[in-house]
Design a protein around this motif. Structure first.
Motif, PDB file in Angstrom:
ATOM      1  N   ASP A 125      50.642  45.398  45.755  1.00  0.00           N
ATOM      2  CA  ASP A 125      49.258  45.057  44.983  1.00  0.00           C
ATOM      3  C   ASP A 125      49.161  43.800  44.313  1.00  0.00           C
TER       4      ASP A 125
ATOM      5  N   ASN B 111      48.341  35.074  45.852  1.00  0.00           N
ATOM      6  CA  ASN B 111      46.896  35.319  46.059  1.00  0.00           C
ATOM      7  C   ASN B 111      46.284  33.791  44.609  1.00  0.00           C
TER       8      ASN B 111
ATOM      9  N   GLY C  75      43.595  46.455  46.418  1.00  0.00           N
ATOM     10  CA  GLY C  75      43.418  47.529  47.283  1.00  0.00           C
ATOM     11  C   GLY C  75      42.243  46.739  48.978  1.00  0.00           C
ATOM     12  N   GLY C  76      41.748  46.144  48.544  1.00  0.00           N
ATOM     13  CA  GLY C  76      40.452  45.343  48.773  1.00  0.00           C
ATOM     14  C   GLY C  76      40.404  44.998  50.578  1.00  0.00           C
ATOM     15  N   SER C  77      42.331  44.392  50.345  1.00  0.00           N
ATOM     16  CA  SER C  77      42.261  44.246  51.906  1.00  0.00           C
ATOM     17  C   SER C  77      42.506  45.923  52.848  1.00  0.00           C
TER      18      SER C  77
ATOM     19  N   SER D  42      42.097  39.239  42.554  1.00  0.00           N
ATOM     20  CA  SER D  42      41.451  37.378  41.831  1.00  0.00           C
ATOM     21  C   SER D  42      40.081  36.950  41.380  1.00  0.00           C
TER      22      SER D  42
ATOM     23  N   THR E 191      48.392  38.268  50.344  1.00  0.00           N
ATOM     24  CA  THR E 191      47.528  39.577  51.546  1.00  0.00           C
ATOM     25  C   THR E 191      47.858  39.242  52.674  1.00  0.00           C
TER      26      THR E 191
ATOM     27  N   ALA F  76      38.497  41.279  50.000  1.00  0.00           N
ATOM     28  CA  ALA F  76      37.259  41.419  48.439  1.00  0.00           C
ATOM     29  C   ALA F  76      38.694  41.552  47.555  1.00  0.00           C
ATOM     30  N   GLY F  77      38.233  40.421  46.515  1.00  0.00           N
ATOM     31  CA  GLY F  77      39.471  40.463  45.570  1.00  0.00           C
ATOM     32  C   GLY F  77      39.808  41.192  44.710  1.00  0.00           C
ATOM     33  N   VAL F  78      39.597  42.333  45.182  1.00  0.00           N
ATOM     34  CA  VAL F  78      39.662  43.581  44.369  1.00  0.00           C
ATOM     35  C   VAL F  78      40.997  44.389  44.726  1.00  0.00           C
TER      36      VAL F  78
ATOM     37  N   ARG G 254      51.249  40.793  45.319  1.00  0.00           N
ATOM     38  CA  ARG G 254      50.976  40.097  46.502  1.00  0.00           C
ATOM     39  C   ARG G 254      49.624  39.402  45.661  1.00  0.00           C
ATOM     40  N   THR G 255      48.546  40.058  44.712  1.00  0.00           N
ATOM     41  CA  THR G 255      47.758  39.362  44.177  1.00  0.00           C
ATOM     42  C   THR G 255      48.323  37.927  42.939  1.00  0.00           C
TER      43      THR G 255
ATOM     44  N   MET H 232      44.073  33.815  49.922  1.00  0.00           N
ATOM     45  CA  MET H 232      44.667  35.368  49.733  1.00  0.00           C
ATOM     46  C   MET H 232      46.221  35.489  50.473  1.00  0.00           C
TER      47      MET H 232
ATOM     48  N   SER I 197      45.488  43.293  39.645  1.00  0.00           N
ATOM     49  CA  SER I 197      45.377  43.944  41.077  1.00  0.00           C
ATOM     50  C   SER I 197      44.345  42.749  41.465  1.00  0.00           C
TER      51      SER I 197
HETATM   52  N1  ASP Z   1      44.133  42.556  45.090  1.00  0.00           N
HETATM   53  C1  ASP Z   1      44.106  41.661  45.959  1.00  0.00           C
HETATM   54  C2  ASP Z   1      43.283  40.628  45.423  1.00  0.00           C
HETATM   55  O1  ASP Z   1      42.605  40.500  44.578  1.00  0.00           O
HETATM   56  C3  ASP Z   1      43.440  42.073  47.536  1.00  0.00           C
HETATM   57  C4  ASP Z   1      44.230  42.741  48.195  1.00  0.00           C
HETATM   58  O2  ASP Z   1      45.290  42.689  48.873  1.00  0.00           O
HETATM   59  O3  ASP Z   1      43.931  43.643  47.875  1.00  0.00           O
HETATM   60  O4  ASP Z   1      43.663  39.087  45.533  1.00  0.00           O
END
Ligand code: ASP
Length: 430
Positions: A403, A410, A372-374, A292, A329, A368-370, A406-407, A326, A290
């Motif tokens: 998540d 992304n 739940g970043g959005s 990027s 996202t 952020a690409g982590v 969607r990653t 993204m 999950s």
């Molecule tokens: N997890 C997604 C990513 O890292 C970001 C997000 O949509 O929360 O690309």
């Protein structure tokens, strides 16, 4: 012929994919047979499977900062040496913005068409709001702390201290520094530039070697991550939010397989079958982590080894993409904002929906690409279109699954961007 390097690479990608399937199948089976509340299952999922996954994740994150810095600095110095940086940069950013806007629009159209919000009964709504109240409050707090859209947000891209930006994994700050560093390096006289480029190349190669070792753990790490999530997933949530999940996951699948597959075929002349076969390791890593950012080393390796994207272009486009591009996202943001509006009984006018597209693009760039970043940024979008931010609680219980899903677009979107830019520069082998 069966054990050549190319075969070994394909074998590795297949094993990662197998890990994903085995982890998911075992997790779903345990969830159905013993139930997510079983103490033994919880122990195994959180103490064994999740820890194997965490080891893999930590190794990937460990290498993100050196990879981002060296690949971008080398990429920019290489392109800037050939004086094409402005052109490549404009193409890259233009491509990112257009595909992200398209994705957000696709999400909104899907919710307008299928109206998943109408399927949520008042009882389910009340129960979900209650269950994830605390988590929603945390996200709202994060949104407030980030200060929303302002000039300070733009200013914060310029780090006061690049070492601190790296230490905090503030990738936007690190990217800004690496871009300037690479441009300046490209302008050095040849005798000074050559040794510096040699050192950066060596550092980059060391990083890719370490990534190679980390990827040997990928089948187990991916299986562990996916097992934990699927074994502990609350099945009742699935049925309560079935319509929302069907629309969100369906639209993400269309973006991934139809839109991105079609764009790669049209603009990079890479047929969808080739794109997705060669991206198996990439998709499995994105889905299970999950993130990027955690997937970036794999994205770079896939672009260069599987598709022969030249190192300077991959090194420029992909780190930017992992942070700025993204489209999964943005699509999700469109879906979630419109869905929550429907559940709240608000009908958003066409102009408000256009505003949601614009805000989704901006916040997807800022996310952020982590994992739940959005989420904190979605709170900001909801506030702009007057949906009570607490409503986010409704979808938080199933967000990990969305998540993960969607990653995948992304990072695939980043790869397709690199392929398209490389093709347009005449630098992708036929
Ligand atoms: N997890 C997604 C990513 O890292 C970001 C997000 O949509 O929360 O690309």
């Amino acid at each position: 012929m069966s054990d050549g390097p190319a075969d070994r690479k394909h074998g590795a990608a297949t094993w990662i994919f197998v890990g994903l399937l085995v982890g998911a199948a075992a997790g779903i089976a345990c969830n159905a047979w013993v139930g997510p509340a079983d103490p033994d299952l919880r122990w195994f999922a959180t103490r064994v499977a999740a820890k194997a996954g965490e080891l893999f994740l930590r190794l990937l994150f460990m290498i993100v900062v050196p990879v981002v810095f060296t690949s971008l600095a080398l990429g920019v110095a290489g392109i800037a040496g050939g004086r094409g940086l402005g052109r490549v940069g404009a193409k890259t950013i233009g491509w990112f913005v257009l595909t992200t806007a398209f994705a957000a629009t696709l999400g909104i159209v899907a919710v307008d068409l299928f109206r998943p919000g109408d399927a949520v009964t008042p009882e389910v709504k009340a129960a979900l709001l209650e269950a994830s109240k605390a988590e929603a409050a945390k996200r709202i707090e994060q949104a407030a702390a980030s200060g929303g859209f302002s000039i300070d947000l733009l200013l914060s891209i310029v780090p006061r201290n690049p070492v601190k930006a790296a230490a905090d994994t503030d990738l936007l700050g690190l990217i800004f520094f690496a871009l300037l560093f690479g441009i300046a390096a490209g302008k050095l006289p040849e005798e000074k530039r050559r040794p510096l480029v040699g050192v950066l190349e060596a550092l980059y190669e060391i990083s890719t070697r370490i990534i190679g070792w980390a990827m040997k753990l990928a089948p187990i790490g991916v299986a562990g991550l996916v097992f934990e999530k699927s074994a502990l997933f609350g099945g009742s949530l699935f049925s309560a939010l079935g319509a929302y999940l069907a629309v969100a996951l369906g639209a993400l699948a269309i973006q991934q397989f139809v839109v991105l597959g079609g764009l790669a075929w049209l603009f990079a002349k890479v047929p969808p079958t080739v794109l997705f076969r060669k991206s198996r390791a990439l998709m499995a890593t994105a889905f299970s982590t999950s993130s990027s950012n955690a997937t970036l080393p794999t994205t770079l390796a896939t672009a260069q080894n599987e598709f022969k994207v030249p190192a300077d272009l991959a090194g420029f486009v992909l780190p930017l993409g992992a942070t700025l591009n993204m489209n999964g996202t943005a699509l999700f943001e469109g879906v979630v904002v419109l869905f929550l509006a429907q559940v709240s009984g608000l009908e958003l006018t066409l102009s408000t929906q256009v505003l949601v597209v614009v805000l989704s693009v901006l916040t997807a760039i800022g996310a952020a690409g982590v994992p739940g970043g959005s989420l904190p940024l979605i709170v900001t979008v909801m506030q702009q279109v007057e949906i009570p931010p607490e409503m986010l609680a409704l979808v938080l219980g199933v967000d990990r699954l969305v998540d993960m899903a969607r990653t995948v677009p992304n990072v695939t979107g980043d790869l397709v961007g690199a392929l398209v830019v490389a093709r347009s520069e005449g630098r992708l082998p036929p």
